[in-house]
Design an enzyme around this catalytic site. Structure first.
Site, mmCIF file in Angstrom:
data_model
loop_
_atom_site.group_PDB
_atom_site.id
_atom_site.type_symbol
_atom_site.label_atom_id
_atom_site.label_comp_id
_atom_site.label_asym_id
_atom_site.label_seq_id
_atom_site.Cartn_x
_atom_site.Cartn_y
_atom_site.Cartn_z
ATOM 1 C CG ASP A 50 -7.443 -4.865 7.341
ATOM 2 O OD1 ASP A 50 -8.640 -4.601 7.112
ATOM 3 O OD2 ASP A 50 -6.702 -5.457 6.529
ATOM 4 C CE LYS A 52 -3.878 -1.933 2.673
ATOM 5 N NZ LYS A 52 -4.919 -1.752 1.660
ATOM 6 N NE ARG A 69 -10.764 -10.053 -1.754
ATOM 7 C CZ ARG A 69 -11.067 -9.143 -2.673
ATOM 8 N NH1 ARG A 69 -11.348 -9.518 -3.918
ATOM 9 N NH2 ARG A 69 -11.110 -7.862 -2.375
ATOM 10 C CG ASP A 76 -3.777 -4.324 -0.254
ATOM 11 O OD1 ASP A 76 -3.944 -4.685 0.928
ATOM 12 O OD2 ASP A 76 -3.893 -3.141 -0.636
#
Ligand code: BES
Ligand code: MN
Ligand code: ZN
Length: 489
Positions: free
Chosen positions: A278, A267, A341, A337
């Site tokens: 997160d 990032k 999931r 990134d």
């Protein structure tokens, strides 16, 4: 947490007095007594301020006499529209306005005992602070307010109503603490340790380390973790509160990326520190389990969190790697990134296979795209089951955590087909939050399921009535309410 006491109405002769006032109400009870004791100072001040009890309006009167330091009038709006949120927000306004007061009494004599408890809850939620790492706070910067006395005709009944709310507030505080902790402190192992402390509340807690997860075949989750020196964990928390111990559980799953650098798909530097939160999906699941246990919910519930750190290093996974998930499905990792999931994929498959739950709800700070779509007002709701989706949205509305349903469709699912594996982990820019949800859906094995993308809701840049800026604890109260409304016996 603020100490809340309930007592019979009696006009205090010192400290601050709060007057919750309905739109257009006439002085009565403690309000009238306080006005008489101060020689009409309250009525005069409210008239000058043009305060009529409008919803969300407040008026502070300093040193009105009769020994009182302050009188705070809090508007409740129309009497027949006094929702739980109105009362909680009034409580929040009290905590926000009276931080410098040491002794505060709330004149709830015109309200029902349950309403008095809801005001107290709002005050508690707003008074949250995270100041573990401040060593130089001056006394003038610290709140003096440590408790409230709520004056009501039925203190016992108010206390009974407040008891479960207190359990839920403790869960919200736990989530806010976890989300606020810096990422050098809150590693996956540390977060797992904090989960194991929940055994004090009567939860059963299991922790799996990398070796156990490797043995199971958690290739997707472990692929994310492999670039970090901080080992991965999965924590499974059980609350068995149903009368029938064999009753099928409800199941909550959280994304717990304790820091997301993006990995090799790194990032940009600006704002990267935000990625300490997160793990807010996992944080909400932990807080929810604490809430359910804290109020002794009559339900069997399981909370699972996948805890990893996403780092770039010589051992990190690469764009292009193919991993084998616990389900057996293979995933081409195009962008490291899009890691959340991958974590959820293995934990969800494990949850449905091992526990055959009534439903699964996952929470994740999954996509920046959901912030583009819904801002910081609504969490994104995706579901393969209309009843579960409706119940979630209603539970959220009832307690002031809004959700907006988003679509799922085969057309989006095609976007994540891969040329060399069963799927790839990104589907391109169009519908970024939806393709992320489609990816997760491939791991729920048709169980009733909902996915909450809370990337825009976990952290707030501004104070709200019952949520001070910082970690919000979003999700805990909504899911507690979902359980309370539909899944307890
Ligand atoms: N944790 C982020 C999502 C996020 C972004 C949460 C901003 C809160 C604020 C997630 O892991 C991520 O990086 N998602 C990518 C997905 C993309 C690579 C397909 C994103 O949203 O940019
Ligand atoms: Mn990411
Ligand atoms: Zn992430």
């Amino acid at each position: 947490m603020l100490d809340i006491a309930f007592a019979k109405p009696a006009l205090p002769d010192s400290g601050a007095l709060v007057l919750p006032i309905h739109e257009g109400a006439k002085p009565a009870g403690l309000w009238q007594q306080a006005d008489a004791a101060t020689g009409g100072a309250i009525a005069r001040a409210l008239a000058v301020a043009e305060f009529t009890g409008g919803k969300g309006k407040t008026c502070t009167i300093l040193a009105p006499g009769a020994g009182l330091t302050r009188v705070l009038a809090v508007g409740l709006g129309k009497e027949d529209e006094t929702t739980q949120t109105v009362l909680e927000n009034a409580g929040g306004a009290i905590a926000a306005a009276l931080g410098r007061e040491a002794v505060v009494a709330v004149a709830a004599d015109a309200l029902k005992p349950g309403q008095a408890a809801e005001i107290a809850l709002g005050a508690v939620l707003r008074s949250y602070r995270f100041d573990r790492y401040r060593t130089k706070q001056k006394p003038a910067d610290k709140p003096k307010l440590t408790g409230l006395t709520v004056l009501t005709d039925h203190p016992k009944r108010a206390e009974t109503a407040f008891e479960p709310l207190k359990g839920v507030a403790a869960g919200v505080f736990l989530t806010r603490d976890l989300v606020s902790e810096p990422p050098n402190v809150l590693t996956p192992a540390e977060m797992a340790d904090r989960c194991t402390k929940l055994t004090d509340l009567g939860l059963t807690v299991e922790v799996l380390g990398p070796a156990e997860m490797a043995k199971l075949g958690f290739g997707a989750l472990l692929g994310v973790a492999q670039g970090s020196v901080n080992e991965a964990r999965m924590v499974v928390m059980h609350w068995n509160g149903a009368k029938k111990s064999t009753e099928k559980p409800v199941c909550f799953v959280g994304k717990g990326v304790t820091f997301d650098t993006g990995g090799i798909s790194i990032k940009p530097a600006g704002g990267m520190e935000d990625m300490k939160w997160d793990m807010a999906g996992a944080g909400a699941v932990v807080g929810l389990m604490a809430a359910l246990a804290g109020r002794k919910a009559k339900v069997n519930a399981i909370g699972l969190v996948g805890l990893v750190e996403n780092m770039p290093s010589g051992s990190a996974q690469r764009p292009g790697d193919v991993v084998v998930s616990y389900s057996g499905q293979t995933i081409e990792v195009i962008n490291t990134d899009a890691e959340g999931r991958l974590v959820l994929a293995d934990v969800l498959w494990y949850a449905q296979e091992k526990y055959d739950p009534r439903f699964m709800v996952d929470l994740a700070t999954l996509t920046g795209a959901i912030i583009v779509g819904l801002g910081h007002e609504y969490g994104g709701l995706f579901a393969n089951n209309d009843q579960l989706a409706d119940r979630l949205a209603k539970a959220g509305d009832a307690i002031g955590e809004k959700l907006w349903r988003m679509p799922l469709h085969d057309a989006f699912d095609k976007q994540i087909d891969s040329a060399i594996a069963d799927m790839k982990n990104i589907g391109g820019r169009p519908g970024g939050s939806i393709t992320a949800a489609q990816f997760i859906q491939r791991f729920v094995n048709k169980k009733p399921w909902a996915h909450l993308d809370i990337a825009g809701m976990a952290w707030s840049g501004k104070d709200a009535p019952t949520v001070p800026k910082g970690a919000t604890g979003y999700g805990v109260r909504m899911l507690d309410r979902l359980v309370a409304d539909h899944y307890e016996d």
